[in-house]
Structures are given as structure tokens and as C-alpha cells.
Design a protein around this motif. Structure first.
Motif, short mmCIF file in Angstrom:
data_model
loop_
_atom_site.label_atom_id
_atom_site.label_comp_id
_atom_site.label_asym_id
_atom_site.label_seq_id
_atom_site.Cartn_x
_atom_site.Cartn_y
_atom_site.Cartn_z
N LYS A 91 146.03 7.35 13.95
CA LYS A 91 147.00 6.71 14.83
C LYS A 91 146.37 6.38 16.18
O LYS A 91 146.64 5.32 16.75
CB LYS A 91 148.23 7.59 15.02
N GLN A 99 143.90 -4.21 6.19
CA GLN A 99 143.96 -2.79 6.50
C GLN A 99 145.27 -2.14 6.08
O GLN A 99 146.33 -2.74 6.20
CB GLN A 99 143.79 -2.65 8.01
N MET A 102 151.44 -3.11 11.41
CA MET A 102 150.74 -1.96 10.88
C MET A 102 151.80 -1.03 10.27
O MET A 102 152.97 -1.11 10.62
CB MET A 102 149.99 -1.24 12.00
N ASN A 125 153.43 4.73 10.15
CA ASN A 125 152.82 5.91 10.78
C ASN A 125 152.09 5.57 12.08
O ASN A 125 151.62 6.46 12.77
CB ASN A 125 151.92 6.68 9.81
N THR A 126 152.01 4.29 12.42
CA THR A 126 151.44 3.93 13.72
C THR A 126 152.55 3.71 14.76
O THR A 126 152.28 3.34 15.89
CB THR A 126 150.63 2.61 13.64
N ALA A 127 153.81 3.94 14.35
CA ALA A 127 154.93 3.61 15.24
C ALA A 127 155.16 4.66 16.33
O ALA A 127 154.87 5.84 16.14
CB ALA A 127 156.21 3.46 14.42
N PRO A 161 151.85 -1.68 16.32
CA PRO A 161 150.81 -2.70 16.45
C PRO A 161 150.95 -3.78 15.38
O PRO A 161 151.33 -3.51 14.26
CB PRO A 161 149.51 -1.94 16.26
N ALA A 218 146.88 2.52 16.52
CA ALA A 218 147.90 2.12 17.50
C ALA A 218 147.25 1.93 18.87
O ALA A 218 147.90 1.59 19.82
CB ALA A 218 149.02 3.16 17.58
N ARG A 219 145.99 2.16 18.94
CA ARG A 219 145.19 2.06 20.16
C ARG A 219 145.74 2.93 21.29
O ARG A 219 146.18 2.42 22.33
CB ARG A 219 145.07 0.61 20.60
N ASP A 225 146.57 -1.70 25.34
CA ASP A 225 146.58 -0.50 24.51
C ASP A 225 148.00 0.05 24.42
O ASP A 225 148.93 -0.55 24.99
CB ASP A 225 145.60 0.56 25.05
N LEU A 226 148.16 1.17 23.72
CA LEU A 226 149.51 1.70 23.51
C LEU A 226 150.19 2.10 24.82
O LEU A 226 151.40 1.90 24.98
CB LEU A 226 149.47 2.89 22.55
#
Lengths: 415, 127
Positions: free
Chosen positions: A165, B121, B49, B52-54, B111, A169-170, B88-89
Motif C-alpha cells: 500500500k 497491475q 487500483m 486495498n489501496t483505499a 489511486p 497508494a504512494r 502523493d497520498l
């Protein structure tokens, strides 16, 4: 000691003091947690073969960082034979090479960056804990799993997902800007507090205190205090020091729980108490303190009293009032109720606890029933006390606590 | 009249696809966007994405609260969308915190993914 032994000891020392610093810097330079860990291991492997013949470099940290970086570039070049996309990364790393002097100043910042990245609030709390213990403290996945009674594959997966992550998600490798700092610092402090708590009172299992984890949390809090001297960081460190100062008195020789009122206060670590008290005073004087500083102030009042009776209970109740105003919570209300009972008598405390239970708060919290039982016991109302101890015993999860409650119950039943 | 078409699928099922199947599907999507652009129907769109990147952002009492994962409050319904550009995040979270409904509901930040001819990906067996 023979030369090789001295060398071994020195290398061990360097590993202990430098490996986490070197890792933090390698993560910044390489932009990848896994690659940085590999590079760290490679660098130490080279040190192990080179240093005995060539001697330990003047600045081992800088040597390890630069060796680690070269090893990572090699690694990327090897991977580039199968996947050309690695070539660009290797090129970039090669071209960004800086001198050791340029590197030196930012190493402490890197440790702070690593802490904030591992405790980023967009990672699940369990993942923040596991990642901090793994990357910042250097515990193995197995050690983390056994500390938190989780299966090793579960912890390993949490760490892998968290790293994915951070990459996908950077999540930036940085200390948040001033305006974001308060809320981001909250998660960092919370993680350190959770690590300490697990050590101070293990959530389950047969051992009450996990000193290794408490010590790790104190070490982290000290580090954070040096790197980021904010009042609330100092407050948290004070709280941990003051709680930990009672360690020797909290458990009997055979591992049984000893309550505050029965503790041998001569066993409390006075030096740690002094340091804790000084830090609390500094945090409170800043007027920018938060809930950890207030909890530390409560612990300081306890620590300064020579007996339970001579404790300044009115001051403790006042501090709980301030804490409740800042962060309302039923557990804090319960602790305040116990302090009120000490100030005004058991009946007053019972009224407050019953009011909590009446609004369905803490119904399943064993310490709420244990506190209630104790107040009934002090009033001589044995029937009510027994019922409350039984309820507490049903809910308690931890060996020493269960045995303590059972022995209190047995005392009441034999009367 | 503009319409928003929202894409939903079962991530677990999609992750069982082979990299080849997954890339083929992504190529179809690229072609679909090209067709819609040529015909003048496409305004903007992007795949995301996986969940799980949320990260979910809420603003309460002027404080930004950030939590892991997609928001799962079934009482809340989709009310709109913003496509943001952030470095970035942390920047994305700061921007999301300025979206007014963040004070009442939640804003999920995820993302955007790039559609590629191959090697897409996380979604095929890569994930």
C-alpha cells in the motif's frame, strides 16, 4: 579476549546501534522497503568479510549506507537482465550518488520519516504496529507474532500488504508538514502506546508483563522525543516511564498480580519516577499538552505518594475531569469513579459505576465489575461483592488477573 | 446531459484471472475508450487500483480523520466524484479534506491505475 572476539562484539554493537538508522536511510535512497532490507543485509555481510582484514571504517554508518546502496544497484542490474524496467532505477540510483558528508546530516530525519511512514493513518492499526516493530525496532516477524498472539503468516501478510500500500497508494516517506503534524503525530503516539500496553499488561496468555515490549516502546518514545521534542511526545514518554517504574512491585515472585494498594512502594524505580515527573512538568508547562500528558500527570501524583491513603485524591479527580473534557471515554469515567471513591467514599464511587452500567457502557469490561466488586467489599456488602467478582471472573482473559479475582472471591466465600 | 457510468466488479473474482486474460480485458477497455472518444461520447474516466489501496477521509470538528480501507457505510450513497492530481497520498488526503461533503459523509481516495497493453497491475494473477 582474542582479536576475533573483540571484533565480533564490536560488530554486534554496530549492528545494534546502526542497523535501524542505516535501514531508514536506505529506504529513502532506494524508495523501496524490501530492496532496502536486502541491501542492509548485504552490507553487513560484506562488513563481516572485509572489516576483519581491512579494519572497521571511521564512520561505519556511512560505510554501511554506501555499501548497501552499491549492493542495491548491483541487485537491480542483475534483475535488469530479465526485466529492463529495473535498468532505469539502477541508472537513477547511480547518478544520484552523493558524498558521505552530504548523507550524514539527514540520517536522523530518515528515522523520523520511517516512523511516520510506518504509522501512516491510511494503514490499518494492526499493520502500523507490525510495520513499526519490524522496520523501526528491528523485531522479526516471528517475535511480533508471538508478542501479539497472532499467527506468523498473518503478521507476515499484514507487513507485505502494508508495504504494497505504501508503494501503490504512494504514501510518501516524509515527516508531515506542520499543519498536518498534530493528527499524524496522534497515530505515531498511539502505536507507541499500544506497544507499551501490550508489554505492561499482555492482552492474553499467562505472563502479565512483557518487559521486552515495554522497553521497546520506551526506547521508541525516547527516540521520538529527541527527534521531535513536542510537549505531547514528552508527555507520552513520561507516562511510560512512570507506569514502568512500578514494574518490580506489580507482580509477585510467582508471577501473581499485586494491586496498587498492596504494592511495596520501596520497589518503585525512583530514578525513573524523577525523570517522568520532570518531563510531565515540562509538558504541562507548555500549555500545548494532550491526553498522554494528563495521564502522565495522574501517574505522577500516584508515584509521589508514599501510601494509598496519602495520595492526593482530589488532585487525581481533578486531572480525570480535565482528561474527560479532552477525550470523553467510559474507561476514563470508570477510573475517575475509583478516584472519587477514594476521595469521598465507596458509595459515591458505586453510584458513578452503576450509572455507567445503566447506560450500557463497559457491561462486558471485566475491570468495571472488578472495581464494583472491590467497592462493595469495602462497604462490607459481601453478597453484592461476590456477584460482581463472579461476573468479572467470567470476563477476564488473562491468567494472573483470573487468579487474582478467584482468590478475592474465595476470601469472601470463606468468611 | 452528462451521465456518470460507475464500474463495479467482484475484485476477488477478477484476481483469479490469469495475467493474459486480465491484459486482454484491459486492452478491450482501451479500445472501448478510443471508440467512445472518436464518437465524442467520452469525457473522462479511469480504472482504479484495488480497494486495498483505499484510504477514507472524513472531516469532523475541523479535524481530518484518516482511516484505512474503502468506506463501508451503507447508509451513505454515491453523491459525485472528483478526479484529482496529487503528488502523493498525503497531498491527496489534504485535497480530499477540502471537499465540503467530507464534513458530512466520507470521501474515498484511491489511486488511479494506468491501462496498459500488457503487464497490468493488481487485478489479474499479479495481485
Amino acid at each position: 579476549m582474542s582479536m576475533p572476539d573483540i571484533f565480533q562484539v564490536r560488530l554486534q554493537e554496530i549492528y545494534q546501534t546502526e542497523s535501524r538508522r542505516v535501514l531508514a536511510t536506505l529506504i529513502r535512497l532506494l524508495g523501496n522497503f524490501d530492496l532496502a532490507e536486502e541491501a542492509l543485509h548485504d552490507a553487513f555481510a560484506v562488513a563481516l568479510t572485509q572489516w576483519p582484514t581491512e579494519g572497521i571504517p571511521d564512520n561505519p554508518r556511512a560505510w554501511l549506507v554506501s555499501t548497501g546502496r552499491f549492493k542495491a544497484i548491483d541487485q537491480l542490474r542483475r534483475k535488469a537482465r530479465f526485466d529492463v524496467s529495473y535498468e532505469d532505477v539502477a541508472e537513477r540510483l547511480q547518478s544520484e550518488l552523493t558524498t558521505e558528508q552530504e548523507e550524514a546530516h539527514s540520517i536522523e530525519d530518515d528515522r523520523l520519516r520511517l516512523i511516520f511512514t510506518c504509522c501512516h493513518p491510511s494503514l490499518a492499526p494492526e499493520a502500523q504496529l507490525a510495520l513499526t516493530l519490524r522496520e523501526v525496532c528491528g523485531l522479526t516477524t516471528e517475535e511480533i507474532a508471538s508478542a501479539f498472539l497472532a499467527a506468523t503468516p498473518t503478521v507476515a501478510q499484514r507487513i507485505v500488504r502494508a508495504k504494497a500500500k505504501i508503494r501503490d497508494a504512494r504514501i510518501p516517506y516524509e515527516v508531515p508538514e506542520a499543519q498536518q503534524l498534530p493528527e499524524r503525530l496522534d497515530s505515531v503516539l498511539h502505536v507507541i502506546y499500544l506497544i507499551f500496553n501490550e508489554g505492561y499488561s499482555a492482552s492474553a496468555g499467562d505472563k502479565l508483563i512483557r518487559h521486552d515490549l515495554s522497553a521497546e516502546a520506551i526506547r521508541l518514545a525516547r527516540l521520538l522525543c529527541q527527534l521531535l521534542p513536542e510537549p505531547e511526545v514528552e508527555g507520552l514518554l513520561a507516562l511510560l516511564l512512570l507506569q514502568d517504574a512500578r514494574r518490580a512491585a506489580r507482580v509477585s515472585a510467582d508471577g501473581e498480580l499485586i494491586l496498587l494498594e498492596q504494592q511495596d512502594r520501596a520497589l518503585w524505580d525512583q530514578q525513573q519516577i524523577r525523570e517522568g515527573c520532570n518531563r510531565v512538568l515540562r509538558a504541562l508547562a507548555s500549555r500545548r499538552f494532550g491526553p498522554y500528558s494528563l495521564q502522565a500527570a495522574i501517574a505522577a501524583v500516584h508515584a509521589e505518594a508514599d501510601t494509598m491513603e496519602n495520595t492526593d485524591w482530589p488532585q487525581i479527580v481533578g486531572l480525570y475531569d480535565a482528561l474527560l473534557a479532552m477525550t470523553p471515554s467510559p474507561v476514563i469515567e470508570l477510573n475517575r469513579a475509583v478516584a472519587v471513591a477514594m476521595r469521598d467514599g465507596p458509595e459515591q464511587g458505586l453510584q458513578l459505576i452503576d450509572a455507567l452500567l445503566a447506560r450500557d457502557a463497559l457491561t462486558d469490561y471485566h475491570l468495571c465489575h472488578a472495581a464494583r466488586a472491590d467497592l462493595y467489599r469495602r462497604l462490607g456488602q459481601k453478597e453484592e461483592a461476590r456477584a460482581a467478582y463472579r461476573r468479572a471472573l467470567e470476563l477476564a482473559q488473562q491468567g494472573p488477573e483470573q487468579r487474582f479475582l478467584a482468590s478475592r472471591l474465595a476470601e469472601l466465600e470463606s468468611d | 446531459m452528462k451521465y456518470l457510468a460507475l464500474v463495479y466488479y467482484d475484485e476477488k473474482l477478477m484476481q483469479q484471472k490469469s495475467q493474459q486474460e486480465w491484459d486482454a480485458l484491459n486492452q478491450e477497455c482501451i479500445a472501448c475508450v478510443e471508440n467512445l472518444s472518436t464518437s465524442g461520447h467520452f469525457i473522462t474516466g479511469s480504472p482504479l487500483m484495488p480497494t486495498n489501496t483505499a484510504t477514507t477521509v472524513r472531516v469532523r470538528d475541523n479535524r481530518v480523520a484518516v482511516t484505512d480501507g474503502p468506506f463501508a457505510e451503507t447508509k451513505e450513497q454515491l453523491a459525485g466524484f472528483y478526479m484529482l492530481e496529487a503528488k502523493d497520498l498525503n497531498e491527496a488526503i489534504a485535497l480530499a479534506g477540502k471537499i465540503p461533503p467530507a464534513r458530512y459523509g466520507s470521501v474515498e481516495v484511491r489511486p488511479v491505475r494506468e491501462l496498459m497493453e500488457e503487464g497490468n497491475q493488481a487485478g489479474g494473477n499479479a495481485g
